[in-house]
Scaffold this active site. Structure first.
Site, short mmCIF file in Angstrom:
data_model
loop_
_atom_site.label_atom_id
_atom_site.label_comp_id
_atom_site.label_asym_id
_atom_site.label_seq_id
_atom_site.Cartn_x
_atom_site.Cartn_y
_atom_site.Cartn_z
CG ASN A 216 -0.23 -0.06 2.50
OD1 ASN A 216 0.52 0.85 2.83
ND2 ASN A 216 -0.42 -1.13 3.26
CG ASP A 284 -7.12 -4.79 6.07
OD1 ASP A 284 -6.72 -4.76 7.25
OD2 ASP A 284 -7.60 -3.80 5.49
CE LYS A 294 8.20 -13.68 -13.23
NZ LYS A 294 9.02 -13.36 -14.38
N PRO A 312 -3.54 -11.44 10.36
CG PRO A 312 -1.56 -11.77 11.54
CD PRO A 312 -2.21 -12.01 10.22
CG ASP A 313 -6.76 -6.02 13.62
OD1 ASP A 313 -5.94 -5.37 14.30
OD2 ASP A 313 -7.73 -5.51 13.04
CB ILE A 314 -0.84 -6.10 14.74
CG1 ILE A 314 -0.35 -6.97 13.56
CG2 ILE A 314 0.24 -6.00 15.80
CD1 ILE A 314 0.64 -6.28 12.67
CE LYS A 346 -11.03 0.98 10.74
NZ LYS A 346 -10.34 1.78 9.74
CE LYS A 350 -9.03 -2.56 13.85
NZ LYS A 350 -7.97 -2.79 12.89
N1 CTP Z 1 -4.18 -2.74 12.17
C1 CTP Z 1 -3.42 -3.77 12.62
N2 CTP Z 1 -3.42 -4.96 11.97
C2 CTP Z 1 -4.17 -5.14 10.87
C3 CTP Z 1 -4.99 -4.08 10.39
C4 CTP Z 1 -4.96 -2.89 11.06
O1 CTP Z 1 -2.71 -3.60 13.62
N3 CTP Z 1 -4.16 -6.31 10.25
C5 CTP Z 1 -4.21 -1.49 12.94
C6 CTP Z 1 -3.60 -0.29 12.21
O2 CTP Z 1 -2.24 -0.18 12.49
C7 CTP Z 1 -4.41 0.85 12.82
C8 CTP Z 1 -5.77 0.23 13.06
O3 CTP Z 1 -5.56 -1.17 13.15
O4 CTP Z 1 -3.90 1.24 14.07
C9 CTP Z 1 -6.79 0.50 12.01
O5 CTP Z 1 -6.28 0.23 10.73
P1 CTP Z 1 -7.13 0.51 9.43
O6 CTP Z 1 -6.32 0.11 8.24
O7 CTP Z 1 -7.66 1.92 9.48
O8 CTP Z 1 -8.36 -0.40 9.64
P2 CTP Z 1 -8.66 -1.90 9.38
O9 CTP Z 1 -8.80 -2.59 10.67
O10 CTP Z 1 -7.70 -2.48 8.42
O11 CTP Z 1 -10.13 -1.81 8.76
P3 CTP Z 1 -10.60 -1.31 7.29
O12 CTP Z 1 -9.41 -1.50 6.40
O13 CTP Z 1 -11.73 -2.19 7.01
O14 CTP Z 1 -10.95 0.14 7.46
#
Ligand code: CTP
Length: 409
Positions: A216, A284, A294, A312-314, A346, A350
């Protein structure tokens, strides 16, 4: 800590980076830290015992079976005379010995025999650093409580590029000073002195195959600016960063990662901490298949479809921790519409204490740009700030986080 003069036992391993250890000795002594040097046999191929002892102003110890040394000071005693044992450069070989518990020369024996904390500055070729055996050994040493500084990423003496370069002497000194709970000359003690702050920053890269990846537009600027601001408030800072092209603020411990899974593991490795700030733009999704080769066009004109799986969502993982949840957990929210409402969702989902929300729509120019407009979204209130440089936002945010932390402590 203790009131005795500060002293480190410095083990200089056999790598081209050994020349930087001479500068480290000079910096340590300037900072009032005495250095007892051990030079490995391989290290002596890169720097001379005379230059080491000359700079340290002390005898240099070179070999386990040197009877004179043994008579003067046994290796057990040598391993205990300092507050901290520092291995710089710590070669792949030295690291492997430490992980395996080998003791077949003076350096490895001192490392085994010591009852003092150990800090290592790895230095090796990028492939050696990335080799699973080295990574396994690093994980073992982290589990054993060994402290790390670096390695840095950059051009290597061998002509390759990547992680493996030894930390700069000033950064190793900063890590030593952090150990002593003190600070770099010129950096004042602040409200976060003695506190540890972990920050995630930058994008993650999720491999599609060995040459392609999902990424990204995050530049990492906001996270790096926060790390710098936290140092200025006296904090010990671990910056877990995805791939970016930014200088590392002095005094910050950088942990470089590529994928979301690596970022989660690196953050876990830095706990417990006092404040955790999740500024990274974590991908995500990653591809479900782990393509080892490749992907090739087959000539039929058929376009492959990529099956994705969730990363994983950290922030969510750390926010919900039962044990070792940092007292202050801060998230960011990158939104292109309904900024505040989405940030509030969020915050709850979270289990964060505060969300810093920003508009990342194309028109806002935030992604990759140097300015930011943020909204602080708490459980019961929202505060919107004017547009500012990312540095100014970072300083203001860190002041706020420090105040919140102190309020809750
Ligand atoms: N974050 C994280 N791990 C992920 C996704 C997000 O730790 N896999 C954390 C980001 O560092 C930020 C917060 O969650 O502090 C929100 O990230 P954001 O990209 O705005 O949201 P998402 O949870 O990815 O939701 P969406 O993309 O659906 O808006």
């Amino acid at each position: 800590m203790n009131t005795e003069p500060k002293r480190i036992l410095l083990i200089i391993g056999g790598g081209i980076a050994a020349y930087k250890s001479l500068e480290l000795i000079r910096l340590c002594r300037k900072a009032g830290i005495a250095v007892t040097p051990i030079l490995t046999r391989a290290g002596a191929e890169f720097v001379t015992p005379m230059s080491v002892s000359g700079l340290a102003g002390e005898e240099v110890y070179t070999d386990l079976f040197d009877l004179t040394d043994e008579a003067e000071m046994g290796h057990i005693q040598l391993s205990r005379i300092a507050d901290l044992v520092v291995a710089a450069p710590a070669t792949a070989d030295l690291i492997a010995k430490m992980a395996a518990g080998l003791a077949n020369d003076l350096a490895s024996t001192a490392l085994m025999a010591t009852d003092k904390p150990v800090l290592i500055a790895p230095a090796m070729n990028v492939r050696m650093w990335q080799h699973p055996a080295t990574q396994r050994n690093i994980a073992t040493l982290k589990q054993d409580g060994v402290l790390f500084t670096g390695p840095d990423e950059g051009d290597m003496a061998c002509g390759e590029y990547g992680p493996g370069r030894m930390s700069e002497p000033a950064d190793i000194l900063a890590a030593i000073m952090r150990f002593y709970g003190s600070h770099l000359p010129g950096v004042p003690h602040g409200p976060l002195t003695g506190r540890k702050v972990v920050i995630t920053a930058g994008p993650t890269h999720e491999p599609i195959d060995p040459v392609r990846y999902i990424a990204n537009r995050s530049s990492g600027k906001q996270g790096y600016a926060l790390a710098e601001a936290a140092i200025a408030l006296g904090a010990e800072v671990a910056l877990v960063s995805g791939p970016v092209h930014l200088p590392v603020p002095p005094g910050v411990e950088l942990i470089q990662v590529e994928t979301a899974r690596e970022m989660l593991a690196a953050v876990g490795g830095e706990l417990p901490c006092d404040i955790a700030i999740f500024c990274a733009a974590v991908a995500d999704w990653r591809t479900a298949a782990d393509a080892k080769q490749k992907m090739k066009k087959d000539g039929s004109g058929k376009v492959p479809s990529l099956e994705l799986t969730e990363n994983p969502d950290i922030l969510k993982t750390i926010g919900h921790l039962k044990k070792h949840r940092p007292p202050l957990v801060i998230g960011f929210a990158a939104e292109t519409e309904n900024v505040i409402v989405n940030a509030q969702k969020k915050l709850k989902a979270k289990a964060a204490d505060l969300i810093v929300a920003n508009d990342v729509s194309h028109e806002s120019g935030v992604m990759g740009g140097s300015q930011n407009t943020v909204h602080l979204v708490g459980k019961d209130d929202v505060e919107s700030w004017d547009k500012m440089s990312k540095q100014a936002v970072a300083r203001k945010l860190m002041d706020r986080f420090a105040a919140l932390y102190i309020e809750r402590a």
